[in-house]
Scaffold this active site. Structure first.
Site, PDB file in Angstrom:
ATOM      1  CG  ASN A  94      -6.000  -7.549  -2.384  1.00 56.82           C
ATOM      2  OD1 ASN A  94      -5.835  -6.693  -3.260  1.00 56.82           O
ATOM      3  ND2 ASN A  94      -6.029  -7.236  -1.115  1.00 56.82           N
ATOM      4  N   GLY A  95      -9.001  -7.835  -1.605  1.00 60.09           N
ATOM      5  CA  GLY A  95     -10.056  -6.871  -1.883  1.00 60.09           C
ATOM      6  C   GLY A  95     -11.210  -6.958  -0.904  1.00 60.09           C
ATOM      7  N   GLY A  96     -11.343  -5.968  -0.038  1.00 57.92           N
ATOM      8  CA  GLY A  96     -12.515  -5.864   0.825  1.00 57.92           C
ATOM      9  C   GLY A  96     -12.583  -6.823   1.988  1.00 57.92           C
ATOM     10  CG  MET A 138      -1.986  -1.109   1.169  1.00 57.71           C
ATOM     11  SD  MET A 138      -3.011  -1.181   2.678  1.00 57.71           S
ATOM     12  CE  MET A 138      -1.893  -2.022   3.805  1.00 57.71           C
ATOM     13  CB  CYS A 177      -1.240   0.391  -8.935  1.00 58.85           C
ATOM     14  SG  CYS A 177      -1.385   2.075  -8.315  1.00 58.85           S
ATOM     15  CG  HIS A 203      -8.015  -5.723  -5.845  1.00 58.09           C
ATOM     16  ND1 HIS A 203      -7.512  -4.519  -5.430  1.00 58.09           N
ATOM     17  CD2 HIS A 203      -9.329  -5.711  -5.485  1.00 58.09           C
ATOM     18  CE1 HIS A 203      -8.464  -3.808  -4.845  1.00 58.09           C
ATOM     19  NE2 HIS A 203      -9.578  -4.521  -4.879  1.00 58.09           N
ATOM     20  CE  LYS A 218      -2.523  -6.581  -4.233  1.00 51.82           C
ATOM     21  NZ  LYS A 218      -3.464  -5.645  -4.867  1.00 51.82           N
ATOM     22  N   GLY A 272      -5.519  -5.678   3.001  1.00 47.19           N
ATOM     23  CA  GLY A 272      -4.906  -4.365   2.901  1.00 47.19           C
ATOM     24  C   GLY A 272      -5.291  -3.448   4.031  1.00 47.19           C
ATOM     25  NE  ARG A 273      -9.099  -0.143   1.450  1.00 49.56           N
ATOM     26  CZ  ARG A 273     -10.249   0.073   0.822  1.00 49.56           C
ATOM     27  NH1 ARG A 273     -10.854   1.238   0.944  1.00 49.56           N
ATOM     28  NH2 ARG A 273     -10.792  -0.873   0.082  1.00 49.56           N
TER      29      ARG A 273
END
Length: 336
Positions: free
Chosen positions: A211-213, A18, A100, A171, A139, A234-235
């Site tokens: 990946n994702g959410g 990130m 990205c 993702h 990725k 991630g976040r």
């Protein structure tokens, strides 16, 4: 360097690369919470390393292993040289960014726009694999713009795996290269987890991470239970790190014990002191620690003391201990 079987095992859970977040201080903090999870750098562009000589971007602490370097680029020879440099710097894996969606990345013809050029990605990966003694991974997104992910993603995986890549982090959203900001691209395009699961059925020989959410370890475990090889978070791993990483070793890897926020803070103090002695600033580290007690008693005062004080002259470990004292007091009062 970590050998391939060990890093493949580590990839059962990983913290996503990130920008502006997963720098070396963030990774050191995360490693204190989980000994097993695979960590990723921020994206480093191959021109920065090869043409710019920005080797300081590769700085990392030995404690961070297993740790992967993510590269951005689209020139096979340049990426090969960057992969060689990255492996020489001690990274356990070299990852190519094909996900990205930022304008800055598109202008350099790398990131998610490369989903439109799978043969170029394959050529880049083949060159990187030849140059790197450590594993090269990718990725990616499930597609971009008006592409049909059902057709595009399997074709992409087939072409790039034919070049020698056996591990992908996907993702599970499209990226819209026009009309959505990078932030919007992380939220607005709908998630398609079933598509990624179907890719595992179609390519059982590939190591696929989703990946994702993904917000919790329960969600991560559900994906693993359904047959995926890994989950990349991630976040949530950044904003609520203790919830994700503090019990990851026990829950995801079946070894180790849970880490407490207090123990992590005390373990960070020598690292903070060394950073300050070398001329660094406290805020460069504590900005990554703000979410450490998220959802727990005292979290607001913890954030406030660090946010307001970290940039003041002379701020150091004592400020961190002061912030921690508010957490300890609040938790005692709450009976935690």
């Amino acid at each position: 360097m970590t050998d391939k079987p060990l890093i493949t095992k580590a990839a059962r859970l990983s913290v996503a690369p990130m920008m502006d977040w997963t720098d070396r201080h963030c990774r050191y903090l995360h490693r204190l919470m989980s000994s097993e999870t695979l960590l990723y750098t921020e994206m480093v562009t191959s021109p920065a390393l090869v043409r710019g000589g920005a080797l300081h971007l590769l700085d990392h602490d030995p404690a961070e292993h297993p740790v992967a370097l993510q590269l951005g680029g689209s020139d096979p020879a340049e990426l090969a040289e960057a992969a060689r440099i990255g492996a020489g710097a001690g990274y356990d894996e070299i990852n190519l960014n094909v996900g990205c969606p930022s304008d800055r990345v598109q202008s350099g013809t790398f990131g998610a726009v490369l989903m439109k050029q799978p043969d170029l990605v394959a050529t880049c990966c083949a060159a990187m694999i030849e140059a790197s003694p450590v594993e090269v991974t990718v990725k990616c997104r499930i597609g971009v713009d008006d592409q049909d992910p059902e057709a595009v993603l399997p074709d992409f995986l087939e072409r790039v795996s034919d070049a020698g890549v056996t591990r992908f982090a996907i993702h599970a959203r499209k990226a819209w290269l026009q009309g959505l900001s990078p932030k919007e691209n992380r939220d607005i395009p709908p998630l398609d987890y079933p598509l990624v699961h179907r890719m595992k059925d179609r390519f059982p020989h590939l190591h696929l991470s989703i990946n994702g959410g993904i917000q919790t370890l329960d969600e991560a475990q559900a994906h693993l239970d359904q047959g995926l090889d890994g989950v990349m978070i991630g976040r949530a791993a950044y904003h609520t790190p203790l919830d994700i990483l503090g019990s990851a070793d026990r829950r995801i890897y079946g070894r180790g014990t849970d880490r407490s926020g207090e123990a992590v803070v005390h373990a960070m103090l020598p690292y903070i002191a060394e950073h300050l002695e070398s001329g660094g600033k406290l805020g460069q580290i504590t900005r990554h620690m703000l979410g450490l007690f998220a959802g727990r008693a005292g979290a607001r005062m913890w954030r406030r003391v660090l946010s307001e004080g970290a940039h003041k002259p002379g701020a150091g470990p004592d400020l961190v201990l002061e912030a921690l004292s508010h957490v300890t007091a609040a938790q005692q009062e709450a009976g935690e």
